[in-house]
Every structure is written in C-alpha cells, then in structure tokens.
Design an enzyme around this catalytic site. Structure first.
Site, PDB file in Angstrom:
ATOM      1  N   LYS A 292      -6.231   1.375   0.990  1.00 59.28           N
ATOM      2  CA  LYS A 292      -6.975   0.812  -0.144  1.00 59.28           C
ATOM      3  C   LYS A 292      -5.942   0.143  -1.044  1.00 59.28           C
ATOM      4  O   LYS A 292      -4.749   0.419  -0.947  1.00 59.28           O
ATOM      5  CB  LYS A 292      -7.688   1.924  -0.923  1.00 59.28           C
ATOM      6  CG  LYS A 292      -8.763   2.639  -0.121  1.00 59.28           C
ATOM      7  CD  LYS A 292      -9.358   3.773  -0.940  1.00 59.28           C
ATOM      8  CE  LYS A 292     -10.390   4.546  -0.122  1.00 59.28           C
ATOM      9  NZ  LYS A 292     -10.887   5.712  -0.863  1.00 59.28           N
TER      10      LYS A 292
ATOM     11  N   SER B 167     -10.671   0.439  -6.593  1.00 58.21           N
ATOM     12  CA  SER B 167      -9.722   0.034  -5.545  1.00 58.21           C
ATOM     13  C   SER B 167     -10.454  -0.840  -4.534  1.00 58.21           C
ATOM     14  O   SER B 167     -11.671  -0.750  -4.382  1.00 58.21           O
ATOM     15  CB  SER B 167      -9.102   1.257  -4.860  1.00 58.21           C
ATOM     16  OG  SER B 167     -10.104   1.973  -4.184  1.00 58.21           O
TER      17      SER B 167
ATOM     18  N   SER C 247     -17.705  -2.837  -5.262  1.00 54.11           N
ATOM     19  CA  SER C 247     -18.249  -1.473  -5.328  1.00 54.11           C
ATOM     20  C   SER C 247     -17.860  -0.760  -6.631  1.00 54.11           C
ATOM     21  O   SER C 247     -18.225   0.405  -6.845  1.00 54.11           O
ATOM     22  CB  SER C 247     -17.729  -0.662  -4.143  1.00 54.11           C
ATOM     23  OG  SER C 247     -16.310  -0.595  -4.210  1.00 54.11           O
TER      24      SER C 247
ATOM     25  N   ASP D 211      17.155 -23.921  -9.859  1.00 53.43           N
ATOM     26  CA  ASP D 211      17.881 -23.050 -10.791  1.00 53.43           C
ATOM     27  C   ASP D 211      18.575 -23.934 -11.809  1.00 53.43           C
ATOM     28  O   ASP D 211      19.363 -24.802 -11.443  1.00 53.43           O
ATOM     29  CB  ASP D 211      18.907 -22.213 -10.019  1.00 53.43           C
ATOM     30  CG  ASP D 211      19.414 -21.042 -10.851  1.00 53.43           C
ATOM     31  OD1 ASP D 211      19.602 -21.227 -12.072  1.00 53.43           O
ATOM     32  OD2 ASP D 211      19.617 -19.957 -10.283  1.00 53.43           O
TER      33      ASP D 211
ATOM     34  N   HIS E 247      31.937 -28.764  19.562  1.00 54.54           N
ATOM     35  CA  HIS E 247      33.395 -28.843  19.409  1.00 54.54           C
ATOM     36  C   HIS E 247      33.968 -27.421  19.407  1.00 54.54           C
ATOM     37  O   HIS E 247      33.398 -26.521  18.776  1.00 54.54           O
ATOM     38  CB  HIS E 247      33.723 -29.537  18.073  1.00 54.54           C
ATOM     39  CG  HIS E 247      35.168 -29.426  17.669  1.00 54.54           C
ATOM     40  ND1 HIS E 247      35.595 -28.644  16.615  1.00 54.54           N
ATOM     41  CD2 HIS E 247      36.290 -29.996  18.183  1.00 54.54           C
ATOM     42  CE1 HIS E 247      36.912 -28.751  16.491  1.00 54.54           C
ATOM     43  NE2 HIS E 247      37.351 -29.564  17.424  1.00 54.54           N
ATOM     44  N   ASN E 248      35.108 -27.213  20.110  1.00 54.93           N
ATOM     45  CA  ASN E 248      35.729 -25.876  20.172  1.00 54.93           C
ATOM     46  C   ASN E 248      34.666 -24.789  20.329  1.00 54.93           C
ATOM     47  O   ASN E 248      34.579 -23.851  19.528  1.00 54.93           O
ATOM     48  CB  ASN E 248      36.586 -25.616  18.924  1.00 54.93           C
ATOM     49  CG  ASN E 248      37.864 -26.449  18.942  1.00 54.93           C
ATOM     50  OD1 ASN E 248      38.115 -27.192  19.901  1.00 54.93           O
ATOM     51  ND2 ASN E 248      38.674 -26.347  17.905  1.00 54.93           N
TER      52      ASN E 248
ATOM     53  N   ASP F  28       0.857  -1.195   0.000  1.00 57.72           N
ATOM     54  CA  ASP F  28       0.000   0.000   0.000  1.00 57.72           C
ATOM     55  C   ASP F  28       0.892   1.243   0.000  1.00 57.72           C
ATOM     56  O   ASP F  28       1.069   1.914   1.010  1.00 57.72           O
ATOM     57  CB  ASP F  28      -0.901  -0.031   1.247  1.00 57.72           C
ATOM     58  CG  ASP F  28      -1.882   1.138   1.275  1.00 57.72           C
ATOM     59  OD1 ASP F  28      -2.025   1.821   0.242  1.00 57.72           O
ATOM     60  OD2 ASP F  28      -2.491   1.376   2.331  1.00 57.72           O
TER      61      ASP F  28
ATOM     62  N   HIS G 281      42.049 -21.166  20.263  1.00 55.65           N
ATOM     63  CA  HIS G 281      42.528 -22.330  19.523  1.00 55.65           C
ATOM     64  C   HIS G 281      44.041 -22.195  19.388  1.00 55.65           C
ATOM     65  O   HIS G 281      44.518 -21.397  18.585  1.00 55.65           O
ATOM     66  CB  HIS G 281      41.853 -22.400  18.150  1.00 55.65           C
ATOM     67  CG  HIS G 281      41.906 -23.765  17.549  1.00 55.65           C
ATOM     68  ND1 HIS G 281      41.714 -24.012  16.219  1.00 55.65           N
ATOM     69  CD2 HIS G 281      42.140 -24.982  18.122  1.00 55.65           C
ATOM     70  CE1 HIS G 281      41.818 -25.314  15.997  1.00 55.65           C
ATOM     71  NE2 HIS G 281      42.079 -25.915  17.124  1.00 55.65           N
TER      72      HIS G 281
ATOM     73  N   ASP H  40      39.474 -25.011  25.424  1.00 53.88           N
ATOM     74  CA  ASP H  40      40.912 -25.186  25.189  1.00 53.88           C
ATOM     75  C   ASP H  40      41.642 -24.134  26.011  1.00 53.88           C
ATOM     76  O   ASP H  40      41.527 -22.937  25.718  1.00 53.88           O
ATOM     77  CB  ASP H  40      41.242 -24.983  23.702  1.00 53.88           C
ATOM     78  CG  ASP H  40      40.784 -26.166  22.860  1.00 53.88           C
ATOM     79  OD1 ASP H  40      40.149 -27.061  23.420  1.00 53.88           O
ATOM     80  OD2 ASP H  40      41.051 -26.167  21.644  1.00 53.88           O
TER      81      ASP H  40
ATOM     82  N   GLU I  76      33.305 -27.436  24.963  1.00 48.93           N
ATOM     83  CA  GLU I  76      34.747 -27.669  25.012  1.00 48.93           C
ATOM     84  C   GLU I  76      35.491 -26.387  25.361  1.00 48.93           C
ATOM     85  O   GLU I  76      35.142 -25.303  24.895  1.00 48.93           O
ATOM     86  CB  GLU I  76      35.219 -28.199  23.646  1.00 48.93           C
ATOM     87  CG  GLU I  76      36.664 -28.642  23.690  1.00 48.93           C
ATOM     88  CD  GLU I  76      37.149 -29.243  22.368  1.00 48.93           C
ATOM     89  OE1 GLU I  76      38.298 -29.694  22.339  1.00 48.93           O
ATOM     90  OE2 GLU I  76      36.380 -29.239  21.389  1.00 48.93           O
TER      91      GLU I  76
ATOM     92  N   ASP J 155     -13.684  -6.300  -6.328  1.00 53.21           N
ATOM     93  CA  ASP J 155     -14.089  -4.882  -6.315  1.00 53.21           C
ATOM     94  C   ASP J 155     -15.598  -4.771  -6.530  1.00 53.21           C
ATOM     95  O   ASP J 155     -16.073  -4.298  -7.561  1.00 53.21           O
ATOM     96  CB  ASP J 155     -13.316  -4.123  -7.407  1.00 53.21           C
ATOM     97  CG  ASP J 155     -13.622  -2.626  -7.402  1.00 53.21           C
ATOM     98  OD1 ASP J 155     -14.188  -2.150  -6.389  1.00 53.21           O
ATOM     99  OD2 ASP J 155     -13.322  -1.948  -8.390  1.00 53.21           O
TER     100      ASP J 155
ATOM    101  N   GLU K  73      40.575 -29.112  27.512  1.00 48.20           N
ATOM    102  CA  GLU K  73      41.831 -29.464  26.840  1.00 48.20           C
ATOM    103  C   GLU K  73      42.861 -28.533  27.460  1.00 48.20           C
ATOM    104  O   GLU K  73      42.866 -27.335  27.187  1.00 48.20           O
ATOM    105  CB  GLU K  73      41.689 -29.243  25.330  1.00 48.20           C
ATOM    106  CG  GLU K  73      42.773 -29.921  24.548  1.00 48.20           C
ATOM    107  CD  GLU K  73      42.617 -29.683  23.052  1.00 48.20           C
ATOM    108  OE1 GLU K  73      43.425 -28.908  22.507  1.00 48.20           O
ATOM    109  OE2 GLU K  73      41.702 -30.253  22.438  1.00 48.20           O
TER     110      GLU K  73
END
Length: 659
Positions: A65, A101, A97, A609, A216-217, A59, A261, A248, A246, A95, A295
């Site tokens: 409308k 719109s 009316s 695609d 992990h890590n 709109d 790490h 380290d 985890e 529509d 660790e």
C-alpha cells in the site's frame, strides 16, 4: 569452472569459480537468459519495470500500500519535486476508498495520472477524426503528413495489427490513444531509421571505400602510462564492433612476446593470450574483417614466435596471401573478406615479389620502424637517440598482405611511388593540418589507399581527438581510445550505429569518385538542407546525485551537429526546475546543413548547475542520414554508451531541401 560477470558502468569485474564445470554452465546459461530477457523488453515494459521498482523502494513497510509519505518518497525516486499541496491533491484524487493509503486499482489510477502524456494527447487529438479514435485512414494521414513516410494503407493497417492494445478497436481497424503511444515508443516511432539497423549498404566495394571503426592501443584499460593492460580491453572493443585493433609487441620473459605500452609502467599481457581472445570474440558482433595493427619492437626470434601464434591460433581465418592468388590491383571488399583477419605491419618486399615465387632464403632484413613507435620516443618516453631501423623476420613479413606500413612523404610521392596496399599512419596534428590545407588531395589519396590516424603521444590520460574532420577527408582507420568515455567516443558510436553495427560504413560518393573536387572546407555544396528540430519533452530522466536523497535534476537539452566546418553548430533549451520525470520544453531550432552525408546529430541532456559545470544525464548520437522525420522518441545513453532503460526524449524533426 570459472566465469566473469562484467558490469555496465562499474569498473571492477566479478570473477567467480564454481564447484565444477556443470555448475558453472548452469550459472552461465541462467545469467544469459536474464540478460536476453532484459535486452528484449519493449520500451513500455522497461518503463513499467523501472516505475514498479521505484514503487517497491518507496513502500518502506512492504505492505503493498502507499501512504502519502511513501507517495512523496516515490515521487522523489522518479525524479519529480512536488510540493506538499500538489502531492496531497493527487493522493486525495486517487484514494477513492478514503482509507488513507492507496492500494490495488488506486495505485493503477495514480500510475495513469503520473504517466499521462499531455503532448501526445494533442497530437492524437489532431488526427483522431473517427468517433474519438484514429481510423486506418486517419493513421495513414498522420504517417504521410507528420512523419513524412512513404507508406500505404497496408502499412497503416499493419501498425494497428501490431500495436493496438484494445481488441474492439483492433477489430474495427482503429488505433486508440494507448495503441498510438505504443507505436511511438517502438522502433517505427524511434528517431533511428529501423531500415539502417541491418547491413543495408553495398558491402562489395574495395575495403578502403569504408570508414572502419578503429581503436588505439587497444590493450590499455585506463591511461597510457601506468594503468593495466588486459585481454578484456580487446574483448570490449570487438564486442562494440571495433574492426581495427592495435598490438604493441615487445620481447617478454621465457622467449614469449608481450603486449604493453613500451617505456611506460603499464602492465604486460602475453601476445599469445591476446590473439586467443581476439580469435574468440572478433566476429560475435560483426562478421566483417578485423585488422590487427602490429607495432613490432621484438627481436627476430620472438617475431618468429609471433608469426607462429598468429598462424596456429587464427588458422584459416588469417589472410596470408592475396584473394584469388593473383597480383591484385585493388583491395578486396568487406564482403569478400568476411570472417578474415588482416595483418597491418612492415613488409620486407613488395607483394608481387612474393607472388612470383621469389622466395629468397633471407630469414630477416632491416626495415624502418613504425611511425607511431618513432613518435613515442620523440615524446621523451625514451632518452636514447631515435633508432629508425629494426630487424624484421621474414615469417612475420610474409603474412602482411593488404596493409603494408610505409612512411608518408607527401601526396605526390604517394601517388607516384606507393602501391595501393602501402599505407601510412598519421599523428593527429599532422593529419588535421593536411585535412585543413589539402582537403581535396587527402580525399583523393584515400580513394585508392588506406590511412590510419592515431592520437598524439601527449594524450597520456587516454583522451581523444575529434574524429569528424578525419572522416571528412575520407580517412578510414581513425583510431580512438575506446576505454575512455568521452564526447569523441559518443560520436564514434553514432557514426557506426548504422549498417547493422558491422563496424564498416560506406563513404559518400564524393569521397569515392575520381572526378570529385570536394573539399570539406570550401565545398562545392551540392545538396544543401535545412534541419528543423523541436525539443518537446523528456521522460523519466535518472537522478544524477544518488547520494543526495532530495536532489532532483534541472534538465536542459542541447542539440549538436558535427560535420564539415560550416555545419558544426550547437543550440540549447532553457533548463526546467526540479523535474526529471516529465519536463516539457517545446523549443524550436533550425540548422543549415551543407553536407548532410557527413553530418552527425547529437542530443545531450544535462542537469543545470549555476555554480559549477553541468552534469551529463544522458546523450544520443546518430548519422543525420539515419534520422526519421516527424514525431520521434530518442533513447538516451550513459557516458559509457549504455542504454538508460526508462529514459528518453520526445522531439519533432524535419530535414528539408534548402530553398
């Protein structure tokens, strides 16, 4: 005075500071309220919310409308390509009316035309045998025949009471088409069995009889080489009910241990801050125990500080001695460990030595290094020769109770020489090899011990391995990179969707019973099933390419099964041109299932695609044992695992004993 807003799907957080604490609290409670309201919208409300939003965007002049031009713009917003003649036709029909719109009731009429579900009409028509409506008897017939539910007349009446929108129909104990659609969209009509939303499994078995959601890590937000480390990564994993994280640990400046790490450029975060964050967020989603997998690369002095932080921050919640204070012969249960933290790491002696008050005065001693730490060095992340011994402080050793790390030297050796609380970590390649060649032995090893699996060091991009073959041989702690949105994480989310999102799922009987001779590669197949899936339609799929104003999706659906090798399968529908709003396929597939208890079902919706790889629109994964038969709606999640509010699939499912 500070708070952070964490956005779904968006990487960057918004960190804000208010003028004072009171103002910050007001913001927080206001935002909490909005989030709470959003989460509690019904599927119907989500769908309406989304459509009204799209109408507002269309709109352009904000006059409430809708002109023909705005109507076309709206249809594009909701992912439907309609030609001009068809759009003009709908417009003219609505529509009434003739004002050029649409407004008020005309827009309502347009909404009804748009959301009309032809496929639901057909199902409803087949069972509505009472003056065009469903009596409670008709509804019961539908529930027994199509949905294969074990229900009574009382249950049918409850559904009418709960979902019927028309007062007269409700009074007459009937269900109108609107009430029926409402039922199909709620949890009773969902593919996921609502009884599995709560903790429904026996939680009193030893902890090694469960699959445990594991990361992990955990400190890493991105890749394994140069990305940031953050306490937020722990919060995100714990809020997704991950139960094994985890850490380290390395020597940091000013005598304070840090987590990062090792031998890489990843940023560092204080060990103390991580433990505080874990303490704050560990039990918000699940009450069941959290394992902290250490660790340890620290000097003895910093190890003592680690032990101090763990004991002082986690307090009573930290398990520092066996449950019951006597020498255990088996693991305690998740129920018995509710709200507790378990430390996994190296230990200087056996548990009974500590219990027999053999408290030697040795403050430290040498132990072999963690297997994963040694692997890191092998992967060329350090040029020095492999050093396999480290000094371990007694203070840190003493708080390792049920998860003592030891090197794996074969199943026979483990059986003869290892105590139940001594556990090994396996690099993915080694674990896959054992699973393939000694499946039954691996299952028996996991009946009285814990096994942790971790990704190969070569996965520097934080990619993941497929966790299913590891669960197939009963491995409990199958650690994945939680920060990486991937098929493997979708499967992990699906595996732990059941049992109240507790992060613990009870393993099937044949992975717990000593007499079992089961091998995931060869069987025996005791309860074979046939699984029928009909992909009927989808509703309100999101646009993928938001930049291309006119791009409408060409959706297809793939149905995938993950389980024992004999069950792994994938089948897909044809694609539908230019319709993401209400595409209809009506395609049937059949799968032979050898071990239903280990199987996971995943739906993938893609934008077809012809020239490049298809784009993911949405996905949903759940255990086959949690699937409800019959006509069901399937929610769809983004690649990151968040719900796409308005979108869904409509399918028909039937899991039957094989003839």
């Amino acid at each position: 005075m500070c708070f952070s807003i964490i956005f779904k799907g968006r990487k960057k957080n918004l960190d804000l500071m208010a003028a004072n604490g009171t103002e910050a609290k007001q913001w927080i409670s206001g935002l909490d309220k909005i989030i709470h309201n959003m989460r509690n919208l019904s599927q119907q409300q989500k769908s309406e919310h989304w459509i009204i939003n799209c109408m507002r965007k269309a709109d352009k002049n904000e006059d409430n409308k809708m002109t023909l031009k705005e109507l076309k713009h709206f249809l594009r917003q909701v992912n439907v390509e309609v030609d001009d003649t068809y759009a003009a036709e709908i417009f003219k029909k609505c529509d009434t009316s003739n004002s050029g719109s649409l407004e008020g009731e005309e827009i309502e009429l347009f909404y009804d035309l748009l959301t009309h579900r032809e496929e639901v009409d057909v199902i409803y028509g087949n069972y509505a045998q009472t003056e065009g409506q469903m009596s409670s008897k008709d509804l019961l017939n539908f529930l027994l025949t199509e949905q294969r539910e074990k229900v009574s007349m009382e249950d049918a009446l409850k559904l009418i009471e709960k979902y019927e929108v028309d007062g007269t129909a409700k009074q007459n104990k009937r269900m109108s088409k609107d009430g029926f659609l409402m039922y199909l969209h709620r949890e009773e009509g969902s593919i996921f069995n609502p009884a599995h939303k709560q903790v429904y499994q026996d939680m009193h078995q030893p902890i090694n009889h469960y699959y445990i959601s594991s990361s992990h890590n955990t400190y890493l937000m991105e890749d394994q080489l140069k990305g940031p480390s953050s306490t937020e990564a722990y919060i995100k994993a714990l809020m997704k009910s991950c139960r094994c994280v985890e850490l380290d640990c390395w020597d940091g400046a000013n005598g304070e241990p840090v987590i990062y790490h090792g031998y890489t450029l990843t940023s560092k975060v204080l060990f103390r801050d991580v433990i505080k964050a874990i303490n704050d967020y560990a039990f918000k989603t699940s009450d069941y125990p959290v394992i902290l997998s250490l660790e340890n690369h620290c000097s003895v002095d910093q190890q003592k500080l680690m032990a101090h932080h763990l004991i002082s921050i986690l307090g009573e919640a930290l398990l520092t001695k066996p449950v019951g204070n006597t020498m255990p012969s088996d693991f305690p249960s998740p129920e018995g460990l509710k709200g507790k933290f378990l430390i996994k790491g190296k230990r200087l002696n056996k548990l009974d030595a500590a219990l027999n008050n053999n408290n030697s005065t040795i403050e430290e001693d040498t132990v072999s290094e963690e297997d994963e730490a040694a692997d890191c060095k092998e992967n060329g992340q350090k040029s020095k020769s492999k050093k396999s011994k480290i000094k371990l402080a007694k203070a840190l050793s003493d708080i390792v109770v049920y998860c003592k790390s030891v090197h794996f030297s074969g199943f026979e050796h483990a059986k003869d020489c290892q105590v139940f609380y001594e556990m090994s970590s396996f690099k993915e390649n080694k674990a896959f090899n054992l699973a393939e060649n000694s499946g039954t032995a691996y299952i028996h090893h996991n009946m009285d011990k814990l096994s942790r699996i971790y990704p190969a060091g070569s996965r520097t991009d934080s990619s993941n391995y497929n966790p299913v073959p590891m669960w197939n041989v009963g491995c409990q702690i199958v650690a994945l990179n939680f920060q990486t949105p991937s098929k493997e994480m979708h499967i992990n989310q699906g595996r732990f969707l059941q049992n109240g999102l507790s992060g613990y799922v009870l393993k099937p009987e044949f992975q717990r019973s000593l007499s079992s001779q089961f091998d995931p590669n060869t069987g025996p197949w005791l309860k074979r099933k046939t699984f029928h899936v009909m992909v009927i339609s989808a509703q309100q799929l999101p646009k993928i390419n938001k930049d291309k104003h006119k791009s409408i999706v060409d959706p297809l659906v793939r149905v995938e099964i993950y389980g024992v090798p004999a069950d792994n399968a994938s089948k897909e529908t044809h694609y539908i041109d230019n319709n993401g709003f209400n595409p209809m396929w009506n395609e049937k597939f059949q799968f032979d299932i050898h071990v239903a208890e280990l199987a996971l079902l995943r739906f993938v919706v893609e934008d077809y695609d012809s020239t490049s790889q298809n784009d993911l629109i949405g996905q949903y994964c759940l255990p086959l044992s949690s699937v409800q038969n019959g006509y069901r709606h399937v929610p769809l999640l983004t690649k990151r695992g968040d719900v796409i509010c308005s979108a869904g699939l409509f399918v028909h499912l039937m899991l039957l004993d094989a003839q």
